[in-house]
Design a protein around this motif. Structure first.
Motif, PDB file in Angstrom:
ATOM      1  N   GLN A  52      21.209  23.325 -21.218  1.00 13.42           N
ATOM      2  CA  GLN A  52      20.236  24.207 -20.555  1.00 13.42           C
ATOM      3  C   GLN A  52      18.882  23.526 -20.410  1.00 13.42           C
ATOM      4  OE1 GLN A  52      21.243  27.568 -19.514  1.00 13.42           O
ATOM      5  NE2 GLN A  52      19.570  26.900 -18.184  1.00 13.42           N
ATOM      6  N   ASP A  56      17.068  23.011 -16.921  1.00 16.39           N
ATOM      7  CA  ASP A  56      15.734  23.587 -16.722  1.00 16.39           C
ATOM      8  C   ASP A  56      14.721  22.522 -16.300  1.00 16.39           C
ATOM      9  OD1 ASP A  56      16.734  26.036 -17.363  1.00 16.39           O
ATOM     10  OD2 ASP A  56      15.958  26.049 -19.421  1.00 16.39           O
TER      11      ASP A  56
ATOM     12  N   GLY B  23      19.861  31.781 -17.835  1.00 10.91           N
ATOM     13  CA  GLY B  23      20.675  30.578 -17.759  1.00 10.91           C
ATOM     14  C   GLY B  23      22.117  30.834 -18.159  1.00 10.91           C
TER      15      GLY B  23
END
Lengths: 68, 178
Positions: A52, A56, B23
């Motif tokens: 992640q 990101d 996410g």
């Protein structure tokens, strides 16, 4: 998909085996064995956080995340 | 735990459960909160199994029973899912399409989500269950296709992007067994 995640956090104390080069990369196919061993040392939660963090770091527009 | 081994439960329409996370984790939590039977496959599954690769989308194979499709549709609504349309149109997934064996490339408020009826050599949820292992993510146990299953299905798919990661997956499997 298809590229290695960056090597930040790569362990410094994992020795390369005889079939690997000094930098821990498998000479046959370029696989970074030290990076695999580091990932395997993490929990599933931590592995997902690594991914992640990588995602990101990519601007949303470049992968369509901001499409409306 | 969000892993459903059977589809005997009656269809249940629930209120959309918003996720506090974003996410990959947010999408997974939403699917689990809506009791969707699914298996994480693809790049996220590879990472959860310890393979150092990158991916931008969450791939899942879902159980395609009417009851589970109903639950999945509620979860997709909660995620504001729509097809990734180059023209920018807002096209929502339909239950009859999700019940089929095709691939649905969606964009959600938790990022790209690919809902796949079958992968590899035409394998669906039931066939993949034997190669699935639960991974602890936060407070949930999430079903994830194991490395052997990933390698086999990617070989069967035979696309360049699948074949490109095979050396990493195979070495990760060797290291994890060693």
């Amino acid at each position: 998909m298809g590229t290695n995640i960056g090597d930040s956090g790569k362990p410094q104390d994992t020795p390369a085996t005889a079939s690997e080069s000094d930098d821990g990369v498998d000479g046959d196919n370029g696989v970074d064995v030290s990076l695999i061993r580091w990932m395997l040392s993490l929990t599933s939660d931590e592995r997902l956080d690594v991914l992640q963090t990588f995602v990101d770091g990519v601007p949303g527009d470049s992968i369509g995340r901001t499409q409306r | 735990m969000c892993f459903r081994l059977s589809s005997t439960a009656s269809p249940e329409i629930r209120l959309a459960v918003p996720s506090a996370s974003t996410g990959f984790r947010g999408a997974i939590e939403c699917l689990c909160a809506h009791d969707v039977a699914f298996i994480v496959v693809g790049g996220v599954a590879a990472v959860l199994n310890g393979a150092p690769i990158s991916t931008f989308d969450l791939d899942i194979v879902h159980e395609r029973t009417p009851e589970n499709v109903t639950r999945l549709m509620v979860a997709l609504a909660a995620l504001d899912a729509r097809y990734r349309d180059p023209a920018g149109r807002v096209l929502r997934p339909r239950a009859d399409a999700i019940a089929g064996d095709g691939h649905h490339l969606l964009l959600t408020n938790c990022g790209p989500l690919d809902v796949l009826g079958r992968i590899g050599d035409g394998e669906g949820f039931e066939a993949l269950q034997v190669e699935t292992r639960l991974h602890r993510l936060g407070e949930r146990d999430v079903p994830v296709l194991n490395l052997s299953g990933l390698i086999r299905t990617k070989k069967a798919a035979g696309r360049a992007k699948d074949l490109a990661v095979l050396p990493i997956l195979m070495r990760t499997l060797a290291e994890s067994n060693g």
